[in-house]
Design a protein around this motif. Sequence first.
Motif, PDB file in Angstrom:
ATOM      1  N   ALA A 115      -4.069  -1.369 -10.304  1.00 47.97           N
ATOM      2  CA  ALA A 115      -3.071  -1.535 -11.291  1.00 47.97           C
ATOM      3  C   ALA A 115      -1.871  -1.290 -10.364  1.00 47.97           C
ATOM      4  O   ALA A 115      -0.687  -2.304 -10.832  1.00 47.97           O
ATOM      5  N   LYS A 116      -1.521  -0.562  -9.578  1.00 47.47           N
ATOM      6  CA  LYS A 116      -0.267  -0.593  -8.934  1.00 47.47           C
ATOM      7  C   LYS A 116      -0.068  -1.960  -8.122  1.00 47.47           C
ATOM      8  O   LYS A 116       1.091  -2.113  -7.929  1.00 47.47           O
ATOM      9  N   ALA A 117      -1.166  -2.207  -7.491  1.00 49.84           N
ATOM     10  CA  ALA A 117      -0.957  -3.543  -6.536  1.00 49.84           C
ATOM     11  C   ALA A 117      -0.665  -4.566  -7.472  1.00 49.84           C
ATOM     12  O   ALA A 117       0.111  -5.579  -7.170  1.00 49.84           O
ATOM     13  N   LEU A 118      -1.241  -4.636  -8.569  1.00 50.89           N
ATOM     14  CA  LEU A 118      -1.047  -5.878  -9.653  1.00 50.89           C
ATOM     15  C   LEU A 118       0.706  -5.716 -10.203  1.00 50.89           C
ATOM     16  O   LEU A 118       1.261  -6.733 -10.182  1.00 50.89           O
ATOM     17  N   ARG A 119       0.972  -4.478 -10.349  1.00 50.37           N
ATOM     18  CA  ARG A 119       2.246  -4.523 -10.776  1.00 50.37           C
ATOM     19  C   ARG A 119       3.469  -4.866  -9.746  1.00 50.37           C
ATOM     20  O   ARG A 119       4.369  -5.412 -10.012  1.00 50.37           O
ATOM     21  N   ASP A 120       3.079  -4.352  -8.436  1.00 47.93           N
ATOM     22  CA  ASP A 120       3.996  -4.671  -7.336  1.00 47.93           C
ATOM     23  C   ASP A 120       3.912  -6.272  -6.905  1.00 47.93           C
ATOM     24  O   ASP A 120       4.986  -6.689  -6.373  1.00 47.93           O
ATOM     25  N   CYS A 121       2.898  -6.857  -7.690  1.00 52.45           N
ATOM     26  CA  CYS A 121       2.911  -8.373  -7.280  1.00 52.45           C
ATOM     27  C   CYS A 121       3.577  -9.301  -8.365  1.00 52.45           C
ATOM     28  O   CYS A 121       3.542 -10.165  -8.376  1.00 52.45           O
ATOM     29  N   GLY A 122       4.277  -8.447  -9.423  1.00 48.82           N
ATOM     30  CA  GLY A 122       5.070  -8.967 -10.285  1.00 48.82           C
ATOM     31  C   GLY A 122       4.206  -9.324 -11.663  1.00 48.82           C
ATOM     32  O   GLY A 122       4.631  -9.831 -12.511  1.00 48.82           O
ATOM     33  N   ASN A 123       2.882  -8.839 -11.784  1.00 50.50           N
ATOM     34  CA  ASN A 123       2.050  -8.910 -12.887  1.00 50.50           C
ATOM     35  C   ASN A 123       2.744  -8.124 -13.952  1.00 50.50           C
ATOM     36  O   ASN A 123       3.219  -7.046 -13.829  1.00 50.50           O
ATOM     37  N   ARG A 124       2.704  -8.515 -15.182  1.00 50.01           N
ATOM     38  CA  ARG A 124       2.597  -7.730 -16.590  1.00 50.01           C
ATOM     39  C   ARG A 124       1.318  -6.837 -16.659  1.00 50.01           C
ATOM     40  O   ARG A 124       0.498  -7.503 -16.817  1.00 50.01           O
ATOM     41  N   VAL A 125       1.402  -5.378 -16.414  1.00 49.48           N
ATOM     42  CA  VAL A 125       0.131  -4.725 -16.527  1.00 49.48           C
ATOM     43  C   VAL A 125      -0.062  -3.898 -17.602  1.00 49.48           C
ATOM     44  O   VAL A 125       0.910  -3.004 -18.155  1.00 49.48           O
TER      45      VAL A 125
END
Length: 280
Positions: A117-127
């Motif tokens: 989740a942290k990596a997804l958020r850092d990549c600009g995704n809406r989590v």
Amino acid sequence: MHKIVEKRVLAPKVTLHKVFAPEIARARKPGQFVMLRICESGERFPLTIADADPQAGTITIISQEVGKSTALLASLNVGDYILDVAGPLGRPTHIEHFGTAVCVGGGIGIAPLYPIAKALRDCGNRVVSILGARTRELLILEKEMGEVSDEIHICTDDGSHGFKGFVSEKLAQLLAAGASADIVFAIGPVPMMKAVCSVTAEYGVRTVVSLNPIMVDGTGMCGGCRVSIGGETKFVCVDGPEFDGHQVDFDELMQRQRIYREFEERSCKLLSSISNLKQP
């Protein structure tokens, strides 16, 4: 030998350890795991790396006492050493800008879900995170997951915190209401992941699950972690641990997970007996 530098109890029978393992801390990526052996006579078992601090040289592992080896790990304190910590192993999570990524975690599965989740958020995704546990007392990492999520939903079986029901039910509720979901990551008990995949299949949402079957060496040699994916045999340690959830034979996986239950229960009873003998 790897020194334990921090220990915290997160919930009943759930323990966080920070372990000094600088090479692993520098190399690890979300989704990867380590193989541990507590002592010379101990078995090898896998745990996902929940977090890492390359500057401090530490990795974070979170375990639930379900057998002899995890009970031994839980008994270790700050200053104690773990004999073997090998890793990082497994294929890392594929991270890209998907759009809206829904992260569904149940029980101890929230621990490996956190770095994803942290990596997804850092990549600009809406989590959007959906977390579940049997009771409020057993829920872990709610604060940490909240910090890396744009939206968070809590579920408990008994209704003691948040939505009363399963994470799969909350996911179905959100999708039925028209919520956006470009990809779903689901980690938790096998029945939970199966239920989540049933929901997402109905809505045609790509779903990735992280599997944690019986594993002996973690390098593809023993075949103990084999699973059926789309009718083909895969080894979780080298081909996974993440797979297309709609291709996993969950029924076969659940059957294999029960193979050594009798032996595990016997080992736990023996460990308990020895511990009782040592008490004054």
